[in-house]
Design an enzyme around this catalytic site. Structure first.
Site, PDB file in Angstrom:
ATOM      1  N   LYS A 168     -13.100   5.309   6.905  1.00  0.00           N
ATOM      2  CA  LYS A 168     -13.452   6.334   5.913  1.00  0.00           C
ATOM      3  C   LYS A 168     -14.966   6.489   5.803  1.00  0.00           C
ATOM      4  O   LYS A 168     -15.479   7.581   5.594  1.00  0.00           O
ATOM      5  CB  LYS A 168     -12.862   5.957   4.545  1.00  0.00           C
ATOM      6  CG  LYS A 168     -13.148   6.974   3.433  1.00  0.00           C
ATOM      7  CD  LYS A 168     -12.231   6.748   2.241  1.00  0.00           C
ATOM      8  CE  LYS A 168     -12.526   5.464   1.523  1.00  0.00           C
ATOM      9  NZ  LYS A 168     -13.775   5.544   0.716  1.00  0.00           N
TER      10      LYS A 168
ATOM     11  N   HIS B 264       0.847  -1.190   0.000  1.00  0.00           N
ATOM     12  CA  HIS B 264       0.000   0.000   0.000  1.00  0.00           C
ATOM     13  C   HIS B 264       0.881   1.238   0.000  1.00  0.00           C
ATOM     14  O   HIS B 264       1.789   1.376   0.819  1.00  0.00           O
ATOM     15  CB  HIS B 264      -0.933   0.002   1.210  1.00  0.00           C
ATOM     16  CG  HIS B 264      -2.036  -1.000   1.080  1.00  0.00           C
ATOM     17  ND1 HIS B 264      -2.361  -1.594  -0.108  1.00  0.00           N
ATOM     18  CD2 HIS B 264      -2.894  -1.508   1.997  1.00  0.00           C
ATOM     19  CE1 HIS B 264      -3.381  -2.425   0.069  1.00  0.00           C
ATOM     20  NE2 HIS B 264      -3.717  -2.395   1.345  1.00  0.00           N
TER      21      HIS B 264
END
Length: 873
Positions: A538, A147
C-alpha cells in the site's frame, strides 16, 4: 438459460470441459427455475435481458450507455432482486469449478502417475539422500487470520455446501435414474433455500464468531487432511508405508491470530483470547476422542493372533487397579481383545480431558502419545498393518494439533505498548487500555499453564522500529506477573519500506536484550521475524514492495548466517495480489536463496481459508504444492540458480523498483487522492458489510491519507471498481524505465521473483475491465486522476504482454483464463447495478428511504462482485 451465452463466448478462447459445462448448465437451469418460481417469469426475463446485454457488450454489439439506461429503468427493489440472482449464480459457478478441480485431482491420482508439484515429485527430483536431510528440518506453519475478506455469511457458505453434497450424489458413478432424479430434486430444494437466504449480515461479527467460523475448517477438513499429507510424504520416501515405522515426521503446525490479534481491534480482549483457546481445545479433543473411539471399535485382533506386549499387559492391569469401573466394562465387551480394550480406555481418558475430569484426564498430549505408542509397539510385532495404519494417523494428529489445535498468537501495535509503559512509569492510575495490555499477558500465562508453552507464546509487535519495541513487551510482562511472567517469543513485524531496510539493525539490537539471549539459548538459537506484505504494498506499490521485500530477505538471511541464528521468516501475505497474494507455491519458490531453509510460515487470510480448506482434496493438494515448493526452494541447486539470476538482474530490478515507486507515489500522495478514492469506490459502504470484528480504518471519518486506511479495504474497494489498482499500478512505469526489452524477457524467463511479479500482475490486469473502470473513476470529478490511472493501466498491460510474450492476458494459464472468462460478463452485470447505486449516492440527493434501498443494492452488488472475483481482499 443463464449459462449458455457464456459458453458460446468462452469457446472462442478457452474451451470449457464437458464435465464442467454440464454442471454449470445444470446449476444455472435450476437457479433459473427457482428465480421464476419465486420472483415470476418477468424477473427471470429481466435477468436474461441484462445477461445478454453484458455478453453483447463484450462483443462490441451493445454500449455501456445502453446498459446503464436499461438498469436505470428498473425500480430499486427489482434491481436488488437481479443483483441477488447474479450473486447466487456466482456461488454456483464457483461450486461447479470446485467440483471440476476435485474430479481432475482424483482422475490424476487414479492414473498413478507422479503429480507435478507433489511430494512424490519433490522426492524424485531432489533424490533420496538430499530429501531425507531436508525432511528432518521441514516446517510448514500456516497461520489462520480473521482479516475480513470473506464476504459470504456462514449461512450462505453452508447452503452452498449442501448444494455441493447433492451435486456430488448426482454425479456419482453407477447411479440409477431414480437416484439421480432424487438428487436433482434435493439440489433444487437447496438452491431454493440459497435463494431465500439473506446474503448480507444483519449483525456485526464478534471475534468469537470468527473463531467458530474457523473451527468449521478444522472440523470438516484440516483434522482429516493433515495425516493424508504425511502419508503421501511417507509413501514417497520409501516403500511399505503402513507396514513399517514412518519415515515422515509431522511437519505441519497450524497457528491462529483469530481471537489473539488485537492490533486495531478493541473487540479482542483478554477474555476473548482465553475463550478462544478453550473453544479450540474443545474442538480438537472432541475430534481426537471420536477418532480414537472409531479406531478402537475396529481394532479387533484376538489375543491368540496378536498377543499384547508385556508392557501393554502391565498397563492394562494398572488401569484396572486405578479405574476398575471404566476398564471392566471394556473387558466385558472385548474379553480377548487387549489392544481394543486399551484404545477404548485411551478414548475414555480423552473424553475425561474434554470434560475436565482430573482423576482420569490426560495432563498433556505427551501422556496421550505415550499411551498410543504403547499399543502401536505392541501391535508392531504381530500386526504391523494395524500398528502403522489408522493408528499412525491418530498419532500424527496428536503430534500436529496437541490439545490446543493451533498455536494462538497475540499481536499488538508498538505504540500501544509504548503508551502503556509511559503510564506505568508515571505511577498514576492506569487507563483501561493499559490494564487490558497487562491482562493479555496474564492470559498468556494461564494458557501456558493449562495447555503448555506451545499453545501460546508468540507475541507479534506491529510497526517494530527498534529493539526497544521488543524490550517493551518483556518489561510489560514483568509488570504484569513479575517472576511468574510467561515464556514469550516476541516477533518483530516489519512493514514499511524504511522498516524493512532497517530490519537487520533491529535484530542486532534484539540480540543485546537479556530475554532474547535467554530464548535463543533455550530454542537452539531460533528466532522468528515477520514481513508485512499488505502495508508495504500500500505504501510502495506492488512492484517496488515485492522487490524491497526480496532485498530485506537477502539481508536478513546474511545477518542470520553472520550471527549463527536459525531465522524463520513469517510472511504476512493476503489473499489478493495487492496484499502479497497469488499462488502460494510460486511465492515460496520466489523467495531469496537461503531464506526458506526448509521452514515456511505464512498467513492464510479471509476467503483464502475457505478456498484452500473448504474441501479435503483441494486442501491436500494445496499443502502438497506448498511443501513441494519449500523442499525445492531449500535445495542448493535451485538456490544457486536463483542467486545467479538475482545477481545478474539486480540493476534491472532496482530500475523497475525505483521508477514504479515514483509513479505509484505520484498518484497516491497527490493532495486530494484519498478523498477522490473514497468517491470513486464503495469504500465508505464496505464497512456496512460487517465482514469482520475489526474496524475498517484507523480513526474516524473519511481517510485523509492512505495511512488512515487499512490495506484490506484499500484492496477490496479497488477490486469493486474493476480497476484492481493495488495489483499492478506502477509496474508499467517500472518496466518502461528499462531500455532493453530483451533483458526484461530474460529476467522473466530466468528469475522466479520477476516471473511471479509479472504473472501476478497479469492475473490482476485480467480481472480489470477498462470500460467499466472509466465509469467508476469519473465519479470523483478529477479527470487528471482518472487519466493518470488509465494511462498507467494501458502502459502496464502493453509492457507485461511484451515481456511475457503473450498475445493476450493469461494466455498460458488455461484454467485461470477460463475461470475469468466464465465470470467476466456476470461481474459486469453486477458492476452496472453497483454503479447505478453508487452514482445516485455520490451525485444525487436521495431521500433517507431511497438511500437505504440504494445501500442495499450497493452492498448486494459488492457481495456478488466479491463472489465473482474471489480473491478480493
Amino acid at each position: 438459460m443463464i449459462d449458455q451465452g457464456i459458453e458460446r463466448r468462452s469457446a472462442a478462447v478457452t474451451e470449457m470441459p464437458d464435465e464442467l459445462r454440464q454442471d454449470v448448465r445444470l446449476l444455472g437451469k435450476l437457479l433459473g427455475q427457482v428465480i421464476a418460481e419465486q420472483g415470476g417469469e418477468d424477473l427471470l426475463a429481466d435477468v436474461e435481458r441484462l445477461r445478454k446485454a453484458v455478453i453483447a457488450a463484450r462483443r462490441g454489439e451493445v454500449t455501456g450507455d445502453e446498459i446503464t439506461a436499461m438498469v436505470a429503468e428498473w425500480e430499486i427493489d427489482r434491481a436488488v432482486q437481479i443483483a441477488r440472482a447474479f450473486t447466487c449464480y456466482f456461488h454456483l459457478a464457483n461450486l461447479a469449478e470446485e467440483h471440476y478441480r476435485i474430479r481432475i485431482l482424483r482422475e490424476r491420482d487414479a492414473e498413478g502417475r507422479v503429480e507435478r508439484e507433489s511430494l512424490a515429485q519433490a522426492v524424485q527430483e531432489l533424490g533420496d539422500e538430499r530429501v531425507t536431510e531436508l525432511v528432518k528440518g521441514l516446517e510448514l506453519h500456516p497461520v489462520l487470520t480473521a482479516h475480513p475478506t470473506e464476504a459470504r455469511r456462514r449461512a450462505v457458505v453452508t447452503a452452498i455446501q449442501r448444494v455441493s453434497g447433492q451435486l456430488t450424489e448426482y454425479n456419482a458413478a453407477g447411479r440409477g435414474a431414480s437416484e439421480r432424479a432424487e438428487s436433482r430434486r434435493r439440489m433444487l430444494e437447496e438452491i431454493d433455500l440459497l435463494w431465500r437466504t439473506a446474503q448480507l449480515r444483519s449483525t456485526k461479527l464478534d471475534p468469537l464468531d470468527e473463531v467458530r467460523t474457523a473451527m468449521a475448517a478444522f472440523d470438516e477438513t484440516l483434522f482429516r487432511m493433515v495425516p493424508q499429507v504425511y502419508r503421501s510424504l511417507d509413501a514417497a520416501l520409501g516403500e511399505g508405508t503402513g507396514t513399517r515405522p514412518p519415515l515422515a515426521r509431522p511437519f505441519i503446525r497450524y497457528g491462529s491470530w483469530i481471537g489473539g490479534d488485537r492490533d486495531g481491534n478493541p473487540n479482542v480482549t483478554a477474555k476473548v483470547t482465553r475463550e478462544t483457546v478453550q473453544i479450540q481445545s474443545d474442538h480438537v479433543l472432541t475430534a481426537l476422542e471420536t477418532a480414537c473411539t472409531r479406531i478402537a471399535r475396529t481394532l479387533t485382533p484376538a489375543e491368540q493372533f496378536a498377543p499384547p506386549s508385556p508392557e501393554l499387559r502391565t498397563a492394562l492391569a494398572a488401569a484396572v487397579d486405578a479405574h476398575p469401573e471404566v476398564v471392566s466394562v471394556m473387558a466385558t465387551r472385548s474379553p480377548s481383545e487387549p489392544h481394543r480394550q486399551w484404545l477404548l480406555f485411551v478414548a475414555a481418558r480423552i473424553a475425561a480431558t474434554l470434560r475436565r475430569d482430573l482423576d482420569l484426564a490426560y495432563r498433556a498430549p505427551a501422556e496421550l502419545l505415550a499411551d498410543l505408542r504403547l499399543v502401536q509397539d505392541s501391535l508392531a510385532e504381530h500386526a504391523a498393518r494395524q500398528a502403522y495404519g489408522e493408528l499412525q494417523h491418530l498419532i500424527w494428529q496428536v503430534e500436529t494439533f496437541g490439545f490446543h489445535l493451533a498455536e494462538l498468537e497475540v499481536r499488538q501495535h508498538s505504540e500501544v505498548h509504548a503508551a502503556a509503559l509511559a503510564e506505568i512509569r508515571a505511577g498514576g492510575e492506569l487507563s483501561e487500555r493499559t490494564e487490558e495490555v497487562l491482562a493479555t499477558i496474564r492470559v498468556i500465562a494461564w494458557i501456558q499453564e493449562r495447555f503448555g508453552v506451545t499453545a501460546c507464546s508468540r507475541y507479534v509487535v506491529s510497526f517494530t522500529r527498534s529493539a526497544a519495541d521488543i524490550a517493551a513487551v518483556y518489561e510489560l510482562a514483568e509488570h504484569a506477573l513479575g517472576r511468574r511472567a510467561p515464556v514469550l517469543d516476541v516477533v518483530p513485524l516489519f512493514e514499511s519500506g524504511q522498516d524493512l531496510a532497517n530490519s537487520p539493525a533491529v535484530l542486532s539490537g534484539m540480540l543485546e536484550l537479556p530475554q532474547m539471549r535467554e530464548r535463543l539459548a533455550a530454542t537452539g538459537r531460533r528466532m522468528e521475524i515477520m514481513l508485512g506484505y499488505s502495508d508495504s504494498a500500500k505504501e510502495l506499490g506492488p512492484a517496488a514492495a515485492t522487490l524491497r521485500l526480496y532485498e530485506a530477505q537477502e539481508q536478513l538471511t546474511a545477518w542470520a548466517v553472520e550471527h549463527d541464528v536459525k531465522l524463520r521468516m513469517f510472511h504476512g501475505r493476503g489473499g489478493a495480489l495487492g496484499r502479497g497474494g497469488g499462488p502460494a507455491n510460486r511465492a515460496v519458490l520466489a523467495q531469496a536463496p537461503g531464506s526458506v531453509a526448509g521452514r515456511f510460515k505464512v498467513t492464510e487470510q479471509g476467503e483464502v481459508i475457505f478456498a484452500r480448506y473448504g474441501h479435503i482434496a483441494i486442501a491436500r493438494r494445496h499443502l502438497e504444492q506448498v511443501t513441494n515448493a519449500v523442499l525445492m526452494a531449500s535445495s542448493p541447486s535451485i538456490g544457486s540458480r536463483t542467486a545467479a539470476a538475482a545477481d545478474r538482474f539486480r540493476p534491472l530490478a532496482e530500475k523497475v523498483a525505483t521508477a514504479s515507486e515514483q509513479a505509484y507515489r505520484s498518484l497516491t500522495e497527490d493532495p486530494g487522492f484519498p478523498e477522490w478514492f473514497a468517491l470513486v469506490s464503495p469504500l465508505e459502504e464496505i464497512g456496512s458489510l460487517r465482514l469482520g470484528s475489526r474496524p475498517a480504518r484507523r480513526g474516524l471519518g473519511a481517510p485523509r491519507s492512505l495511512d488512515d486506511l487499512r490495506a484490506i479495504p484499500w484492496v477490496f474497494a479497488w477490486a469493486q471498481t474493476r480497476v484492481n489498482l493495488p495489483g499492478w499500478y506502477g509496474l508499467g512505469s517500472g518496466l518502461a524505465s528499462v531500455a532493453s526489452l530483451d533483458e526484461l524477457k530474460a529476467a522473466y524467463a530466468e528469475w522466479p521473483l520477476f516471473n511471479a511479479l509479472l504473472d501476478n500482475a497479469e492475473m490482476s490486469l485480467a480481472k480489470t475491465d477498462r470500460s467499466i473502470a472509466e465509469r467508476y473513476l469519473a465519479l470523483g470529478g478529477r479527470d487528471d486522476f482518472a487519466r493518470q490511472v488509465l494511462e498507467e493501466y494501458d502502459r502496464t498491460r502493453t509492457l507485461v504482454l511484451q515481456v511475457t510474450g503473450h498475445t493476450r492476458l493469461l494466455e498460458n494459464r488455461k484454467v485461470l483464463s477460463r475461470a475469468v472468462q466464465l465470470r467476466d460478463p456476470y461481474v459486469d452485470a453486477l458492476s452496472h447495478l453497483q454503479l447505478r447505486a453508487l452514482t445516485a449516492m455520490r451525485t444525487g440527493t436521495p431521500s433517507d428511504r431511497e438511500r437505504e434501498r440504494l445501500s442495499t443494492l450497493l452492498l448486494l452488488s459488492v457481495n456478488g462482485v466479491a463472489a465473482g472475483l474471489q480473491n478480493t481482499g
